[in-house]
Design a protein around this motif. Structure first.
Motif, PDB file in Angstrom:
ATOM      1  N   LEU A  13       0.823  -1.208   0.000  1.00  0.00           N
ATOM      2  CA  LEU A  13       0.000   0.000   0.000  1.00  0.00           C
ATOM      3  C   LEU A  13       0.858   1.260   0.000  1.00  0.00           C
ATOM      4  CD1 LEU A  13      -2.779  -1.060   2.525  1.00  0.00           C
ATOM      5  CD2 LEU A  13      -3.074  -0.653   0.081  1.00  0.00           C
ATOM      6  N   GLU A  14       2.004   1.194   0.685  1.00  0.00           N
ATOM      7  CA  GLU A  14       2.890   2.365   0.770  1.00  0.00           C
ATOM      8  C   GLU A  14       3.412   2.756  -0.611  1.00  0.00           C
ATOM      9  OE1 GLU A  14       6.152   3.860   3.943  1.00  0.00           O
ATOM     10  OE2 GLU A  14       6.495   1.895   3.047  1.00  0.00           O
ATOM     11  N   THR A  15       3.607   1.767  -1.479  1.00  0.00           N
ATOM     12  CA  THR A  15       4.113   2.068  -2.825  1.00  0.00           C
ATOM     13  C   THR A  15       3.049   2.670  -3.725  1.00  0.00           C
ATOM     14  OG1 THR A  15       3.571  -0.141  -3.702  1.00  0.00           O
ATOM     15  CG2 THR A  15       5.738   0.141  -2.635  1.00  0.00           C
ATOM     16  N   LYS A  16       1.788   2.626  -3.294  1.00  0.00           N
ATOM     17  CA  LYS A  16       0.695   3.073  -4.148  1.00  0.00           C
ATOM     18  C   LYS A  16       0.066   4.381  -3.689  1.00  0.00           C
ATOM     19  CE  LYS A  16      -0.508  -1.603  -5.687  1.00  0.00           C
ATOM     20  NZ  LYS A  16      -0.100  -1.339  -7.070  1.00  0.00           N
ATOM     21  N   THR A  17       0.669   5.027  -2.692  1.00  0.00           N
ATOM     22  CA  THR A  17       0.106   6.293  -2.226  1.00  0.00           C
ATOM     23  C   THR A  17       1.213   7.242  -1.825  1.00  0.00           C
ATOM     24  OG1 THR A  17      -1.411   7.346  -0.638  1.00  0.00           O
ATOM     25  CG2 THR A  17      -0.110   5.480   0.155  1.00  0.00           C
ATOM     26  N   GLU A  18       0.953   8.530  -2.004  1.00  0.00           N
ATOM     27  CA  GLU A  18       1.857   9.569  -1.536  1.00  0.00           C
ATOM     28  C   GLU A  18       1.165  10.482  -0.532  1.00  0.00           C
ATOM     29  OE1 GLU A  18       3.355  11.638  -4.912  1.00  0.00           O
ATOM     30  OE2 GLU A  18       4.502   9.930  -5.693  1.00  0.00           O
ATOM     31  N   ASP A  19      -0.079  10.150  -0.214  1.00  0.00           N
ATOM     32  CA  ASP A  19      -0.834  10.941   0.737  1.00  0.00           C
ATOM     33  C   ASP A  19      -0.201  10.824   2.129  1.00  0.00           C
ATOM     34  OD1 ASP A  19      -3.399  12.376   1.569  1.00  0.00           O
ATOM     35  OD2 ASP A  19      -3.468  10.582   2.820  1.00  0.00           O
ATOM     36  N   LYS A  20       0.110  11.954   2.747  1.00  0.00           N
ATOM     37  CA  LYS A  20       0.826  11.961   4.014  1.00  0.00           C
ATOM     38  C   LYS A  20       0.035  11.265   5.113  1.00  0.00           C
ATOM     39  CE  LYS A  20       3.643  16.091   3.181  1.00  0.00           C
ATOM     40  NZ  LYS A  20       3.992  17.438   3.677  1.00  0.00           N
ATOM     41  N   ARG A  21      -1.284  11.487   5.134  1.00  0.00           N
ATOM     42  CA  ARG A  21      -2.097  10.865   6.181  1.00  0.00           C
ATOM     43  C   ARG A  21      -2.109   9.338   6.015  1.00  0.00           C
ATOM     44  NH1 ARG A  21      -7.519   9.456   6.939  1.00  0.00           N
ATOM     45  NH2 ARG A  21      -8.228   9.646   9.098  1.00  0.00           N
ATOM     46  N   SER A  22      -2.210   8.886   4.767  1.00  0.00           N
ATOM     47  CA  SER A  22      -2.198   7.446   4.511  1.00  0.00           C
ATOM     48  C   SER A  22      -0.860   6.839   4.889  1.00  0.00           C
ATOM     49  CB  SER A  22      -2.494   7.169   3.035  1.00  0.00           C
ATOM     50  OG  SER A  22      -3.765   7.645   2.669  1.00  0.00           O
ATOM     51  N   LEU A  23       0.225   7.542   4.561  1.00  0.00           N
ATOM     52  CA  LEU A  23       1.546   7.030   4.905  1.00  0.00           C
ATOM     53  C   LEU A  23       1.721   6.945   6.418  1.00  0.00           C
ATOM     54  CD1 LEU A  23       3.713   8.942   2.275  1.00  0.00           C
ATOM     55  CD2 LEU A  23       3.206   6.493   2.316  1.00  0.00           C
ATOM     56  N   LYS A  24       1.139   7.903   7.120  1.00  0.00           N
ATOM     57  CA  LYS A  24       1.212   7.877   8.578  1.00  0.00           C
ATOM     58  C   LYS A  24       0.455   6.678   9.141  1.00  0.00           C
ATOM     59  CE  LYS A  24       0.436  10.789  12.652  1.00  0.00           C
ATOM     60  NZ  LYS A  24      -0.070  12.097  13.140  1.00  0.00           N
ATOM     61  N   LEU A  25      -0.717   6.402   8.570  1.00  0.00           N
ATOM     62  CA  LEU A  25      -1.496   5.248   9.010  1.00  0.00           C
ATOM     63  C   LEU A  25      -0.763   3.942   8.701  1.00  0.00           C
ATOM     64  CD1 LEU A  25      -5.077   6.342   7.901  1.00  0.00           C
ATOM     65  CD2 LEU A  25      -4.144   6.342  10.203  1.00  0.00           C
ATOM     66  N   LEU A  26      -0.156   3.878   7.530  1.00  0.00           N
ATOM     67  CA  LEU A  26       0.596   2.683   7.160  1.00  0.00           C
ATOM     68  C   LEU A  26       1.790   2.483   8.095  1.00  0.00           C
ATOM     69  CD1 LEU A  26       0.498   3.060   3.279  1.00  0.00           C
ATOM     70  CD2 LEU A  26      -0.553   1.226   4.615  1.00  0.00           C
ATOM     71  N   SER A  27       2.421   3.577   8.477  1.00  0.00           N
ATOM     72  CA  SER A  27       3.532   3.501   9.419  1.00  0.00           C
ATOM     73  C   SER A  27       3.055   2.954  10.762  1.00  0.00           C
ATOM     74  CB  SER A  27       4.160   4.885   9.600  1.00  0.00           C
ATOM     75  OG  SER A  27       5.165   4.859  10.589  1.00  0.00           O
ATOM     76  N   ALA A  28       1.854   3.366  11.173  1.00  0.00           N
ATOM     77  CA  ALA A  28       1.299   2.869  12.432  1.00  0.00           C
ATOM     78  C   ALA A  28       1.028   1.373  12.354  1.00  0.00           C
ATOM     79  CB  ALA A  28       0.018   3.636  12.776  1.00  0.00           C
ATOM     80  N   ILE A  29       0.512   0.921  11.210  1.00  0.00           N
ATOM     81  CA  ILE A  29       0.274  -0.507  11.024  1.00  0.00           C
ATOM     82  C   ILE A  29       1.591  -1.273  11.096  1.00  0.00           C
ATOM     83  CG2 ILE A  29      -0.447  -2.259   9.341  1.00  0.00           C
ATOM     84  CD1 ILE A  29      -2.564  -0.312   8.372  1.00  0.00           C
ATOM     85  N   ARG A  30       2.606  -0.742  10.445  1.00  0.00           N
ATOM     86  CA  ARG A  30       3.907  -1.423  10.441  1.00  0.00           C
ATOM     87  C   ARG A  30       4.477  -1.494  11.861  1.00  0.00           C
ATOM     88  NH1 ARG A  30       5.913   1.388   7.033  1.00  0.00           N
ATOM     89  NH2 ARG A  30       5.697   0.070   5.181  1.00  0.00           N
ATOM     90  N   LYS A  31       4.370  -0.392  12.607  1.00  0.00           N
ATOM     91  CA  LYS A  31       4.880  -0.394  13.976  1.00  0.00           C
ATOM     92  C   LYS A  31       4.135  -1.401  14.835  1.00  0.00           C
ATOM     93  CE  LYS A  31       6.654   4.365  14.060  1.00  0.00           C
ATOM     94  NZ  LYS A  31       6.491   5.713  14.639  1.00  0.00           N
ATOM     95  N   SER A  32       2.804  -1.487  14.650  1.00  0.00           N
ATOM     96  CA  SER A  32       2.022  -2.460  15.420  1.00  0.00           C
ATOM     97  C   SER A  32       2.440  -3.877  15.074  1.00  0.00           C
ATOM     98  CB  SER A  32       0.520  -2.272  15.147  1.00  0.00           C
ATOM     99  OG  SER A  32       0.059  -1.034  15.640  1.00  0.00           O
ATOM    100  N   SER A  33       2.688  -4.124  13.783  1.00  0.00           N
ATOM    101  CA  SER A  33       3.099  -5.466  13.377  1.00  0.00           C
ATOM    102  C   SER A  33       4.485  -5.796  13.907  1.00  0.00           C
ATOM    103  CB  SER A  33       3.059  -5.599  11.849  1.00  0.00           C
ATOM    104  OG  SER A  33       4.033  -4.796  11.222  1.00  0.00           O
ATOM    105  N   LEU A  34       5.368  -4.790  13.966  1.00  0.00           N
ATOM    106  CA  LEU A  34       6.698  -5.022  14.521  1.00  0.00           C
ATOM    107  C   LEU A  34       6.616  -5.348  16.009  1.00  0.00           C
ATOM    108  CD1 LEU A  34       8.769  -2.218  12.742  1.00  0.00           C
ATOM    109  CD2 LEU A  34       8.927  -4.685  12.366  1.00  0.00           C
ATOM    110  N   ARG A  35       5.739  -4.625  16.711  1.00  0.00           N
ATOM    111  CA  ARG A  35       5.541  -4.925  18.133  1.00  0.00           C
ATOM    112  C   ARG A  35       5.023  -6.336  18.317  1.00  0.00           C
ATOM    113  NH1 ARG A  35       1.586  -0.924  20.717  1.00  0.00           N
ATOM    114  NH2 ARG A  35       1.914  -2.339  22.440  1.00  0.00           N
TER     115      ARG A  35
END
Length: 397
Positions: free
Chosen positions: A200-222
């Protein structure tokens, strides 16, 4: 008023950190303005989590008449239901649910636990039409539903394991094998979540979407760290200690610096100060020593003062290698000290805690596997200081 029968289900969903992010992502991906996680039984439809931008009127604990929902049908066939324009749909233009609630677009994905039990649905609705019939949307929401189901399974299994550890010593080997199996089974859907976020990160440049994707990644890393801790716990109990592969390491200082940087990146608001003087030729398992340090740093960030720095020292002393970590904050109560390096025991003294309480246990086991020790002192004046110490050099017989 919330039906008390469903309070545990609502609390279980509330305890999953990723759910609010998932609901925002569902709204963003579908273009719809209402998303929810619902508990659906043979007699009730209950909202467990809600993200509402259309004032639909539901809050966690709120109910809809079961028969008025499409989720009632999904509970029976366990298949997604998706339509973007009900008024033109050959089936749902005549269906009572869109007419009852004034819906034009709808998507609902079943949440099914590993034992086949149907929990409910991850759904989104809107009074406006939406382009939701692209396969990628259904696939992504299905991954989100699997993540929720995986967390529910984890909560159930971990609680069962905690009870077993407290009450049935003779069943210890079986319950810890069960934890190990659980950890392995969690890895596959977790990898799918990470890959989905990356895609999904490769398909969007929207800052809010990237922030949400970052949150998902951090949750998955945890969650990944949680799984590895569970597996290490199981390996340690089943095999007589956490296994290490020791060798002579010349760049341990660089490994520790990388660990420090990773923790700093995950906790940008923490202040980490270090003084490292690590000798070459340390006989150790570098990855395990890195894990020990990461666990100690994570504990310090979580339980230490948010205004005082965390101080790390690493050095050699009398042929020993020493890692010393100091943080300020409320001293550890005396009654908690004997339990500090025991698994699942952080709340024994009535303390508020996060996670399973495995981090310090695993750190102590890693020190022990290196023929060393992990100790702690804690007082208001000097702060809380953890010291790991083990023989630094390989000594030929």
């Amino acid at each position: 008023m919330t039906n008390p029968e469903f309070s545990p289900d609502i609390e279980a969903i509330r305890s999953i950190d990723a759910v609010p992010v998932i609901l925002r992502m569902v709204k963003h991906l579908t273009g719809m303005r209402f998303a929810a996680v619902a508990r659906v039984t043979e007699s009730h439809w209950v909202a467990c989590a809600v993200d509402d931008s259309i004032d639909f009127g539901l809050q966690p604990g709120g109910e809809l008449v079961l028969e008025s929902t499409i989720c009632h049908e999904i509970r029976q066939h366990k298949q997604p239901v998706i339509f973007g324009k009900a008024s033109e749909h050959p089936v749902f233009s005549l269906h009572h649910t869109p007419k009852t609630y004034g819906l034009e677009s709808y998507i609902s994905i079943p949440i099914v636990k590993s034992n086949g039990d149907f929990f409910g649905t991850l759904c989104a609705i809107d009074s406006l039409a939406a382009n939701v019939e692209e396969p990628a949307i259904a696939q992504t929401l299905t991954l989100f539903a699997q993540l929720i189901a995986m967390n529910l399974d984890s909560q159930r299994h971990l609680q069962a394991t905690k009870t077993a550890l407290d009450t049935a010593n003779e069943l210890g080997r079986l319950r810890e094998q069960f934890i190990a199996v659980l950890g392995h089974d969690l890895r596959t859907p977790l990898s799918a979540i990470r890959m989905s976020a990356d895609l999904l990160e490769t398909k969007t440049e929207d800052k809010r979407s990237l922030k949400l994707l970052s949150a998902i990644r951090k949750s998955s890393l945890r969650m990944g760290v949680l799984i590895e801790n569970i597996l290490d716990f199981a390996r340690g109990r089943l095999g007589g200690g956490i296994p290490v592969q020791r060798q002579v390491v010349d760049d341990l200082q660089q490994t520790l610096l990388l660990t420090l940087e990773e923790v700093q990146a995950s906790h940008p608001h923490a202040t980490l100060i270090h003084a490292l003087d690590v000798p070459t030729g340390v006989y150790c398992d570098a990855l395990r020593v890195s894990q020990l340090l990461s666990n100690l740093l994570g504990n310090a960030v979580t339980h230490g003062s948010t205004t005082a720095p965390i101080i790390l020292n690493a050095y050699s002393e009398n042929n020993d290698f020493v890692i010393a970590l100091t943080n300020q904050g409320t001293p550890i109560p005396d009654e908690l000290m004997p339990l500090l390096f025991e698994p699942f025991s952080r709340s024994e003294a009535g303390q508020r805690y996060e996670g399973l309480g495995l981090g310090l246990y695993i750190a102590s086991q890693i020190a022990s596997a290196h023929n060393g020790t992990l100790s702690v002192t804690s007082d208001l004046e000097s702060g809380t200081r953890f010291v790991a110490r083990f023989p630094a050099q390989f000594k030929w017989a």
